[in-house]
Every structure is written in structure tokens, then in C-alpha cells.
Scaffold this active site. Structure first.
Site, short mmCIF file in Angstrom:
data_model
loop_
_atom_site.label_atom_id
_atom_site.label_comp_id
_atom_site.label_asym_id
_atom_site.label_seq_id
_atom_site.Cartn_x
_atom_site.Cartn_y
_atom_site.Cartn_z
CE LYS A 54 115.65 32.18 -64.06
NZ LYS A 54 117.01 32.01 -64.58
CE1 TYR A 56 86.32 35.80 -83.64
CE2 TYR A 56 87.82 34.80 -82.03
CZ TYR A 56 86.90 35.78 -82.37
OH TYR A 56 86.55 36.72 -81.46
C1 PLP Z 1 117.57 30.75 -63.90
C2 PLP Z 1 118.88 30.61 -63.35
C3 PLP Z 1 119.20 29.50 -62.54
C4 PLP Z 1 118.26 28.33 -62.33
O1 PLP Z 1 118.28 27.54 -63.48
P1 PLP Z 1 117.45 26.17 -63.56
O2 PLP Z 1 118.01 25.49 -64.77
O3 PLP Z 1 116.02 26.53 -63.72
O4 PLP Z 1 117.72 25.41 -62.32
C5 PLP Z 1 120.46 29.46 -61.97
N1 PLP Z 1 121.34 30.45 -62.18
C6 PLP Z 1 121.07 31.53 -62.95
C7 PLP Z 1 122.11 32.60 -63.11
C8 PLP Z 1 119.84 31.65 -63.55
O5 PLP Z 1 119.57 32.72 -64.31
#
Ligand code: PLP
Length: 371
Positions: A35, A255
Site C-alpha cells: 500500500k 528566504y
Molecule cells: C499497513 C498494514 C499492515 C502492514 O503493517 P507494517 O507494520 O508496516 O508491517 C498490515 N495490516 C494492515 C491492515 C495494514 O493496514
């Protein structure tokens, strides 16, 4: 070649996956979470690199799943967050997480009406309080599933709200609640896939593995687990100094007159600014009083005692002069250059998380080949 890019080393990705698999029994399946553009590393290339070595690719929103399918990734994809666009889910052959009772009703209605099968896992509420079906709803859930003619329940999952390292008790409580769901569902259905563990809890808490673990940030580099298993960072941001310049002592730089030179200096312009992710920091939003105070104390500590730069030349820190701009940051090159040179080839490393690096910045990959 653009003068700034994110270099992703796929050897290290495989290395991390192997290290993580060493923590699992050989029956435990792996979901590789891609993701958020694979945590900034480029979801298509990361998914292609992983897809033969994991059982599922995990995405957060439907568009991410579509993007993978549109780029010829045919392996199983699991959508962890809610959707009710079942038409698209079906057409793209995506397995979905059903995150609420209403979504389950809608899914079963749609699949019954359309005579189509969609594979799904039910998300259950164990303590994150984001998405998930409650234990009290289970009798109704079983009735609903009994009415479905085409869909197939494939698994049950939940999500940890914290890590074993940070709050062992809360994690154990969540697992205990999850076990109640596991007992219930396994008494009703055979061969479901049960999963709850993310990266840190996979490493520190073996009892949380069940049939599958969902690995995200640990694939991409060292994570905040108690046990360190030698994971390697897989990405580096590299940039060329695009311009150098002499300034005399006492001149204002950048800046808002935010820096005044104390000596004669050689400046270098790095082509990264806050538009690309530079200078963005994680800050508590909507936190309670004490976490906010602790955050600012940590920032103060970091300001006083830690490196204030994120830009390095061959491991040497380069001081950032003034505030980063939209697309540029000014650094002091006096330590590495004896005299200002017009045409040069100085490459620097920028240590910020790829999550912050905008998608227009090119990702390049070391070692594509495998599988
Ligand atoms: C992002 C996510 C993961 C992975 O989590 P990590 O801590 O990065 O390993 C697993 N399950 C769900 C539902 C997530 O949203």
C-alpha cells in the site's frame, strides 16, 4: 539522468524477505504489503519483485489494486480496507477484506444478484477500533453467510493497534480477543486463513502468526521491533549538487534571512525542497497533552544533541543553511570543497523516508531480474 532519484535495491528487498521468512514456520503464509506506493518505493516494481515469493500482495485502497492489475500483476491481491464497488472487485479478481456488517450484507446481496463469486476475509474488531465486525454480531454474520450462494469466505483477520515492544499487554489482550473469533469461526467453517500480525509483531511475538503474517515496513528496512534481525534499508535518495557558489562572511542566505554566513563559504544547491518531501516531519496531530509534550522534548533533544542535517556526502554530514525552499535546499560545501567549481559532479545522499518522496521523483531499481 535526472539530478534527483530514489534508488531501490531489490537485492536488499529479497534479503529482508528471507530474513523475515526465517522467523516463520514453513506453513505460515506471507502477505507482502505494498500500500501507499509500497511505502514510497514504487508499488508496481515492488509488487513485481515480490509476487512470486509471497502468497498475497496487500493493498489499502481499491485504486492500488487496479493499478497492479493494469500493470499485468496476476498474483492474488488482498484489499485490506473497505469498498462497495463489487463490480470492479469482481472484474479485477481481487480478494477483499470485509470491514463491517453492512459491507458484508451488501457483498452477499450483490453476489447473489449477479451470480458471481468474490473471495473475502472478514475483519474483526479486537482493539484498533477502526474497521471490524464485533463479536456480538457473529450469530447474524453466520446467518448472512448461510444466505450467500456464490461468495466464499476465505479468512478472518484483525489488526494490531500497537506493538509487543511498546505495549505487550495490549497486544496480548488483542490476541486473546482474536482467539475468541478464531474459536468461533473454526467451529463453523473449515480451512479459513487467520491473520493479524504486522511486521513488528511478526518478529517479536511468534504466537501472533496464525496462518499468515502481513509484512509491510520490515520489507523495506529495519523496523521498530525489540528483536533486531538484521534487516537492510532498501532505498536511498540521491541527488546531484546542481550549482555551487562562494559567499563572503556576513551575507544572508536564503528566504527570510534565515541564515547568515559566519565565514567565507562555498554553497551547494541540492534539487530537493519541501515539495519533494524535504523538511516534512511527523508531528503529533490531535494527540493528548502528554504525548505532545514528550514529542517536543524529544525534538528539543534531537535539536541539541543530534545531527540537524539529512544531507550527506560520502557519509559526511552537510549543514543545511536556512530553510528548505519549494524545490531547493542550500548546503555548506566548505568542508568537502577547497574552492568553488562551476562544473562538478558531487552526489549527495538524502536521508528521509521514501514515504515522503513525491511520486514525480524517479525511482530506479538495482537488479530487476528474478522470477
Ligand atoms: C499497513 C498494514 C499492515 C502492514 O503493517 P507494517 O507494520 O508496516 O508491517 C498490515 N495490516 C494492515 C491492515 C495494514 O493496514
Amino acid at each position: 539522468m535526472s539530478n534527483i532519484y530514489l534508488e531501490v535495491n531489490l537485492h536488499n528487498l529479497y534479503y529482508n524477505l528471507t530474513k523475515l521468512k526465517n522467523e516463520l514456520s514453513n506453513k505460515t503464509m506471507v502477505m507482502g504489503v505494498v500500500k501507499g506506493n509500497a511505502y514510497g518505493h514504487g508499488s508496481i516494481q515492488i509488487a513485481k519483485a515480490l509476487c512470486n515469493d509471497v502468497d498475497y500482495l496487500g493493498v489499502g485502497v481499491l485504486d492500488e489494486a487496479i493499478e497492479l492489475r493494469d500493470n499485468n500483476i496476476t498474483s492474488p491481491i488482498f484489499l485490506m480496507g473497505p469498498t462497495n464497488d463489487f463490480e470492479t472487485v469482481y472484474n479485477y479478481n481481487i480478494t477483499i477484506g470485509v470491514c463491517s456488517f453492512t459491507q458484508l450484507e451488501e457483498l452477499i446481496k450483490w453476489t447473489n444478484e449477479n451470480n458471481k463469486n468474490i473471495k473475502y476475509h472478514i475483519k474483526v474488531e479486537t482493539g484498533m477500533n477502526r474497521f471490524g465486525i464485533e463479536y456480538e454480531q457473529l450469530d447474524q454474520v453466520v446467518k448472512l453467510i448461510g444466505n450467500s450462494r456464490y461468495t466464499k469466505l476465505e479468512g478472518i483477520y484483525s489488526h494490531f493497534a500497537t506493538t509487543y515492544k511498546n505495549n505487550k499487554k495490549y497486544v496480548i489482550d488483542q490476541k486473546t480477543r482474536f482467539d475468541k473469533f478464531v474459536n468461533f469461526f473454526s467451529s463453523q467453517y473449515n480451512n479459513l486463513i487467520y491473520h493479524i500480525a504486522n511486521s513488528e509483531n511478526t518478529i517479536d511475538y511468534k504466537e501472533s502468526h496464525y496462518n499468515m503474517v502481513r509484512l509491510g515496513n520490515a520489507l523495506y528496512g529495519p523496523c521498530n521491533s525489540k528483536k533486531q534481525i538484521g534487516l537492510k534499508k532498501i532505498a536511498n535518495i540521491k541527488a546531484k549538487i546542481i550549482y555551487t557558489k562562494d559567499v563572503k562572511a556576513g551575507e544572508s542566505i536564503g528566504y527570510g534571512n534565515s541564515y547568515k554566513s559566519k565565514k567565507n563559504m562555498i554553497l551547494g544547491i541540492v534539487p530537493i525542497g519541501f515539495y519533494c518531501g524535504m523538511g516534512l516531519i511527523k508531528k503529533p496531530i490531535g494527540s493528548k497533552f502528554f504525548p505532545t509534550i514528550i514529542y517536543y522534548l524529544k525534538e528539543l533533544y534531537r535539536y541539541l544533541f543530534r545531527s540537524k542535517t539529512v544531507i550527506y556526502y560520502k557519509g559526511k554530514p552537510l549543514e543545511i543553511l536556512g530553510r528548505p525552499n519549494m524545490q531547493y535546499t542550500i548546503v555548506d560545501l566548505s568542508l568537502i570543497l577547497k574552492e568553488q567549481k562551476e562544473q562538478n559532479d558531487i552526489e549527495v545522499d538524502i536521508k528521509i523516508s521514501p514515504i515522503f518522496i513525491k511520486e514525480h521523483i524517479k525511482r530506479t531499481y538495482i537488479s530487476e531480474v528474478k522470477g
